[in-house]
Design a protein around this motif. Sequence first.
Motif, PDB file in Angstrom:
ATOM      1  N   SER A 152       0.826  -1.206   0.000  1.00 43.11           N
ATOM      2  CA  SER A 152       0.000   0.000   0.000  1.00 43.11           C
ATOM      3  C   SER A 152       0.862   1.259   0.000  1.00 43.11           C
ATOM      4  O   SER A 152       1.995   1.260   0.473  1.00 43.11           O
ATOM      5  CB  SER A 152      -0.928   0.008   1.222  1.00 43.11           C
ATOM      6  OG  SER A 152      -0.171  -0.003   2.420  1.00 43.11           O
ATOM      7  N   ASN A 153       0.280   2.324  -0.531  1.00 46.87           N
ATOM      8  CA  ASN A 153       0.880   3.647  -0.419  1.00 46.87           C
ATOM      9  C   ASN A 153      -0.212   4.690  -0.544  1.00 46.87           C
ATOM     10  O   ASN A 153      -1.406   4.358  -0.595  1.00 46.87           O
ATOM     11  CB  ASN A 153       1.993   3.853  -1.456  1.00 46.87           C
ATOM     12  CG  ASN A 153       1.456   4.027  -2.866  1.00 46.87           C
ATOM     13  OD1 ASN A 153       0.366   3.568  -3.198  1.00 46.87           O
ATOM     14  ND2 ASN A 153       2.222   4.683  -3.723  1.00 46.87           N
ATOM     15  N   ILE A 154       0.176   5.955  -0.591  1.00 40.93           N
ATOM     16  CA  ILE A 154      -0.771   7.065  -0.696  1.00 40.93           C
ATOM     17  C   ILE A 154      -0.450   7.843  -1.962  1.00 40.93           C
ATOM     18  O   ILE A 154       0.689   8.272  -2.167  1.00 40.93           O
ATOM     19  CB  ILE A 154      -0.681   7.989   0.541  1.00 40.93           C
ATOM     20  CG1 ILE A 154      -0.930   7.186   1.818  1.00 40.93           C
ATOM     21  CG2 ILE A 154      -1.680   9.129   0.428  1.00 40.93           C
ATOM     22  CD1 ILE A 154      -0.647   7.969   3.090  1.00 40.93           C
ATOM     23  N   GLU A 190      -0.920  -2.123   7.488  1.00 42.74           N
ATOM     24  CA  GLU A 190      -0.408  -1.517   6.256  1.00 42.74           C
ATOM     25  C   GLU A 190       0.875  -0.758   6.546  1.00 42.74           C
ATOM     26  O   GLU A 190       1.006  -0.103   7.593  1.00 42.74           O
ATOM     27  CB  GLU A 190      -1.460  -0.582   5.645  1.00 42.74           C
ATOM     28  CG  GLU A 190      -2.700  -1.312   5.170  1.00 42.74           C
ATOM     29  CD  GLU A 190      -3.785  -0.385   4.653  1.00 42.74           C
ATOM     30  OE1 GLU A 190      -4.812  -0.889   4.155  1.00 42.74           O
ATOM     31  OE2 GLU A 190      -3.619   0.852   4.767  1.00 42.74           O
ATOM     32  N   THR A 241       3.762   1.866   4.751  1.00 38.47           N
ATOM     33  CA  THR A 241       4.027   2.788   3.651  1.00 38.47           C
ATOM     34  C   THR A 241       5.284   3.589   3.928  1.00 38.47           C
ATOM     35  O   THR A 241       5.534   3.995   5.078  1.00 38.47           O
ATOM     36  CB  THR A 241       2.836   3.756   3.471  1.00 38.47           C
ATOM     37  OG1 THR A 241       1.650   3.002   3.205  1.00 38.47           O
ATOM     38  CG2 THR A 241       3.077   4.725   2.336  1.00 38.47           C
ATOM     39  N   PRO A 290      -5.290   6.856  -0.540  1.00 38.88           N
ATOM     40  CA  PRO A 290      -4.602   5.561  -0.418  1.00 38.88           C
ATOM     41  C   PRO A 290      -4.966   4.607  -1.554  1.00 38.88           C
ATOM     42  O   PRO A 290      -6.079   4.641  -2.091  1.00 38.88           O
ATOM     43  CB  PRO A 290      -5.098   5.020   0.928  1.00 38.88           C
ATOM     44  CG  PRO A 290      -5.580   6.221   1.678  1.00 38.88           C
ATOM     45  CD  PRO A 290      -6.142   7.131   0.628  1.00 38.88           C
ATOM     46  N   LYS A 350      -4.058   0.214  -2.704  1.00 38.31           N
ATOM     47  CA  LYS A 350      -3.522  -1.036  -2.148  1.00 38.31           C
ATOM     48  C   LYS A 350      -3.720  -2.189  -3.111  1.00 38.31           C
ATOM     49  O   LYS A 350      -4.762  -2.306  -3.756  1.00 38.31           O
ATOM     50  CB  LYS A 350      -4.213  -1.343  -0.810  1.00 38.31           C
ATOM     51  CG  LYS A 350      -3.751  -2.608  -0.140  1.00 38.31           C
ATOM     52  CD  LYS A 350      -4.263  -2.721   1.287  1.00 38.31           C
ATOM     53  CE  LYS A 350      -5.770  -2.768   1.359  1.00 38.31           C
ATOM     54  NZ  LYS A 350      -6.239  -2.973   2.751  1.00 38.31           N
TER      55      LYS A 350
END
Length: 221
Positions: free
Chosen positions: A43-45, A87, A89, A210, A212
């Motif tokens: 996951s990231n943003i 999660e 990140t 976000p 994922k």
Amino acid sequence: MKIHKIQFLAIAMMMAISATAQTTSDTKTPVVNWGLKMQANASNIVLHNVYEDLHSTMNIGGELGAFIDFNISKHFLIQFNLMYFAEHTNLANNDLHDELWTLGMEIPVYALARFGNVQTGYFYFGGGPFTEFSLWGKMKGDSGEMNPYKHVVGTGEDGEDEFAMSDNHSGIGLYVGYELPCGLQFNASYQNSISDILAFKHQSAMSARPQKFTLGLGWRF
């Protein structure tokens, strides 16, 4: 975040799991059945105009939970999921590097097409909405240590505290999977938030959403 809503959804899912599964008279397929899932996530943003040099990259986390299938027909079902997740990140701003860990609960609901049979297994694909609740968070690294979901960055026009990030967001997910005749499942999904999680007043061109990917195993009982 409203904890009582989360508790209500969790209780509703457990009641559905414990309910006696009915069968249709023509196909003998249970109207309701359920199982467990274990997944790895990345996951990231996705950041837009937050800071010029701020970037978010994916790292690995994990998920564990349960699902209920409501079999509408032989080739169509609605799947309700309740997943607990961790999660991870990475955030980088020039020479500053930080890690964000988030623990929480996610509720995806997928409308799935199903093809196959009990001899060869079943293939699933589809998508639907999801909502994610962040129950705990910790960012640490070169910028210091804080919980961005509880970090106050200002005061709104109503006099209430404004936080760095919202602890709830929603979006759309895509899902594919394959189930062996024994009930073992392999699945993959992608989720993208529609909600902007920046919890303070900001320009409309600025956003943080976000996303994922998951890969997982499941078992239908």
